[in-house]
Design a protein around this motif. Structure first.
Motif, PDB file in Angstrom:
ATOM      1  N   LEU A   1     -13.979 -26.698  24.824  1.00 35.45           N
ATOM      2  CA  LEU A   1     -13.370 -25.764  25.772  1.00 35.45           C
ATOM      3  C   LEU A   1     -12.233 -25.020  25.119  1.00 35.45           C
ATOM      4  N   ASP A   2     -12.165 -23.727  25.393  1.00 37.76           N
ATOM      5  CA  ASP A   2     -11.065 -22.909  24.894  1.00 37.76           C
ATOM      6  C   ASP A   2     -10.552 -22.049  26.042  1.00 37.76           C
ATOM      7  N   PHE A   3      -9.523 -22.548  26.714  1.00 32.81           N
ATOM      8  CA  PHE A   3      -8.867 -21.826  27.797  1.00 32.81           C
ATOM      9  C   PHE A   3      -7.425 -21.493  27.415  1.00 32.81           C
ATOM     10  N   GLU A   4      -7.182 -21.382  26.117  1.00 31.35           N
ATOM     11  CA  GLU A   4      -5.817 -21.172  25.628  1.00 31.35           C
ATOM     12  C   GLU A   4      -5.171 -19.938  26.235  1.00 31.35           C
ATOM     13  N   SER A   5      -5.912 -18.853  26.412  1.00 31.02           N
ATOM     14  CA  SER A   5      -5.311 -17.620  26.916  1.00 31.02           C
ATOM     15  C   SER A   5      -4.911 -17.733  28.388  1.00 31.02           C
ATOM     16  N   VAL A   6      -5.452 -18.713  29.096  1.00 28.89           N
ATOM     17  CA  VAL A   6      -5.122 -18.905  30.511  1.00 28.89           C
ATOM     18  C   VAL A   6      -4.179 -20.087  30.688  1.00 28.89           C
ATOM     19  N   ALA A   7      -4.503 -21.209  30.059  1.00 31.16           N
ATOM     20  CA  ALA A   7      -3.755 -22.449  30.288  1.00 31.16           C
ATOM     21  C   ALA A   7      -2.715 -22.743  29.215  1.00 31.16           C
TER      22      ALA A   7
ATOM     23  N   PRO B   1      -7.787 -25.224  22.013  1.00 31.28           N
ATOM     24  CA  PRO B   1      -9.167 -25.643  22.257  1.00 31.28           C
ATOM     25  C   PRO B   1      -9.326 -27.142  22.023  1.00 31.28           C
ATOM     26  N   MET B   2     -10.250 -27.741  22.783  1.00 33.76           N
ATOM     27  CA  MET B   2     -10.462 -29.186  22.675  1.00 33.76           C
ATOM     28  C   MET B   2     -11.920 -29.524  22.941  1.00 33.76           C
ATOM     29  N   THR B   3     -12.337 -30.639  22.383  1.00 34.64           N
ATOM     30  CA  THR B   3     -13.675 -31.167  22.643  1.00 34.64           C
ATOM     31  C   THR B   3     -13.504 -32.459  23.419  1.00 34.64           C
ATOM     32  N   LEU B   4     -14.207 -32.540  24.573  1.00 34.45           N
ATOM     33  CA  LEU B   4     -14.062 -33.678  25.474  1.00 34.45           C
ATOM     34  C   LEU B   4     -15.421 -34.240  25.869  1.00 34.45           C
ATOM     35  N   PRO B   5     -15.471 -35.538  26.192  1.00 30.87           N
ATOM     36  CA  PRO B   5     -16.673 -36.060  26.839  1.00 30.87           C
ATOM     37  C   PRO B   5     -16.845 -35.335  28.181  1.00 30.87           C
ATOM     38  N   LEU B   6     -18.070 -35.077  28.564  1.00 30.35           N
ATOM     39  CA  LEU B   6     -18.325 -34.331  29.789  1.00 30.35           C
ATOM     40  C   LEU B   6     -17.691 -34.984  31.011  1.00 30.35           C
ATOM     41  N   GLY B   7     -17.738 -36.291  31.096  1.00 27.84           N
ATOM     42  CA  GLY B   7     -17.132 -36.985  32.234  1.00 27.84           C
ATOM     43  C   GLY B   7     -15.644 -36.708  32.363  1.00 27.84           C
ATOM     44  N   ASP B   8     -14.943 -36.647  31.244  1.00 24.77           N
ATOM     45  CA  ASP B   8     -13.509 -36.337  31.270  1.00 24.77           C
ATOM     46  C   ASP B   8     -13.277 -34.915  31.755  1.00 24.77           C
ATOM     47  N   TYR B   9     -14.100 -33.976  31.281  1.00 22.02           N
ATOM     48  CA  TYR B   9     -13.951 -32.580  31.708  1.00 22.02           C
ATOM     49  C   TYR B   9     -14.220 -32.439  33.206  1.00 22.02           C
TER      50      TYR B   9
ATOM     51  N   TYR C   1     -15.903 -14.253  28.916  1.00 19.70           N
ATOM     52  CA  TYR C   1     -16.378 -15.511  28.364  1.00 19.70           C
ATOM     53  C   TYR C   1     -17.135 -15.202  27.078  1.00 19.70           C
ATOM     54  N   ASP C   2     -16.904 -16.009  26.071  1.00 16.28           N
ATOM     55  CA  ASP C   2     -17.683 -15.981  24.832  1.00 16.28           C
ATOM     56  C   ASP C   2     -18.115 -17.420  24.584  1.00 16.28           C
ATOM     57  N   ASN C   3     -19.307 -17.736  25.070  1.00 15.42           N
ATOM     58  CA  ASN C   3     -19.798 -19.109  25.062  1.00 15.42           C
ATOM     59  C   ASN C   3     -20.901 -19.301  24.035  1.00 15.42           C
ATOM     60  N   GLU C   4     -21.105 -20.565  23.667  1.00 11.08           N
ATOM     61  CA  GLU C   4     -22.222 -20.954  22.809  1.00 11.08           C
ATOM     62  C   GLU C   4     -23.105 -21.891  23.622  1.00 11.08           C
TER      63      GLU C   4
ATOM     64  N   TRP D   1     -31.401 -25.297  28.336  1.00  6.88           N
ATOM     65  CA  TRP D   1     -30.199 -24.735  27.716  1.00  6.88           C
ATOM     66  C   TRP D   1     -28.948 -25.297  28.372  1.00  6.88           C
ATOM     67  N   ARG D   2     -27.926 -25.560  27.533  1.00  8.41           N
ATOM     68  CA  ARG D   2     -26.638 -26.050  28.011  1.00  8.41           C
ATOM     69  C   ARG D   2     -25.531 -25.375  27.204  1.00  8.41           C
ATOM     70  N   PHE D   3     -24.382 -25.159  27.836  1.00  3.93           N
ATOM     71  CA  PHE D   3     -23.217 -24.649  27.119  1.00  3.93           C
ATOM     72  C   PHE D   3     -22.614 -25.769  26.291  1.00  3.93           C
ATOM     73  N   ARG D   4     -22.452 -25.517  25.005  1.00  7.32           N
ATOM     74  CA  ARG D   4     -21.796 -26.460  24.099  1.00  7.32           C
ATOM     75  C   ARG D   4     -20.323 -26.085  23.945  1.00  7.32           C
ATOM     76  N   ARG D   5     -20.048 -24.783  24.079  1.00  3.46           N
ATOM     77  CA  ARG D   5     -18.670 -24.285  23.939  1.00  3.46           C
ATOM     78  C   ARG D   5     -18.442 -23.209  24.989  1.00  3.46           C
ATOM     79  N   VAL D   6     -17.317 -23.307  25.676  1.00  2.00           N
ATOM     80  CA  VAL D   6     -16.913 -22.324  26.673  1.00  2.00           C
ATOM     81  C   VAL D   6     -15.560 -21.788  26.244  1.00  2.00           C
ATOM     82  N   ALA D   7     -15.478 -20.461  26.100  1.00  2.00           N
ATOM     83  CA  ALA D   7     -14.211 -19.829  25.709  1.00  2.00           C
ATOM     84  C   ALA D   7     -13.914 -18.689  26.669  1.00  2.00           C
TER      85      ALA D   7
END
Length: 144
Positions: free
Chosen positions: A37-43, A47-55, A111-114, A122-128
């Motif tokens: 996740l990359d929400f730096e411009s808002v929050a 950027p950080m990588t988290l287990p889905l349950g934590d997110y 959004y610029d996602n992967e 299909w699943r989002f691996r990265r959300v920016a």
């Protein structure tokens, strides 16, 4: 359904997680585990990588104070390269808190996602999210 349509549909599901407060099944239909996740411009957090349950728990807590939210995500530009894809989209996200006075936090941006093709689709691996404009951003300070 072709890859382009599946990836665009991910954004609809993504918006519904917050807008319909559906934190049980939808996240697993939208994201990989883990997810970056990359929400730096808002929050203002890196950027950080988290287990889905934590997110999911972060989402639940972050959106709990809002009476309603509405995420309009449009203008999808999808580039598929085998089992990977990038997608650029425009977003207008509105968040309403209870009370009088200015009670709406507005975020406008991109959004610029992967995305990746998994055995389940299909699943989002990265959300920016890059915010280009915000109104009443101070309203979000207490919910971050």
């Amino acid at each position: 359904m072709d890859a382009h349509a599946e990836i665009v549909e991910l954004f609809g599901r993504y918006a519904d997680i917050a807008d319909q407060k559906e934190y049980d099944e939808l996240p697993g239909l939208v994201f990989t585990d883990p997810v970056t996740l990359d929400f730096e411009s808002v929050a203002g957090i890196p950027p950080m990588t988290l287990p889905l349950g934590d997110y999911v728990e972060i989402l639940r807590a972050s959106f709990a104070p809002f009476l309603a939210t509405h995420h309009a995500i449009t203008g999808h530009v999808v580039t598929v390269d085998g089992d990977r894809a990038t997608v650029h989209a425009h977003v207008r996200a509105e968040h309403w808190l209870p009370g009088e006075g200015p009670n709406r936090w507005l975020v406008v941006g991109f959004y610029d996602n992967e995305a990746v093709r998994t055995a389940d689709g299909w699943r989002f691996r990265r959300v920016a999210l890059t915010a280009s404009y915000q109104e009443n951003a101070h309203l979000a300070a207490g919910v971050r």
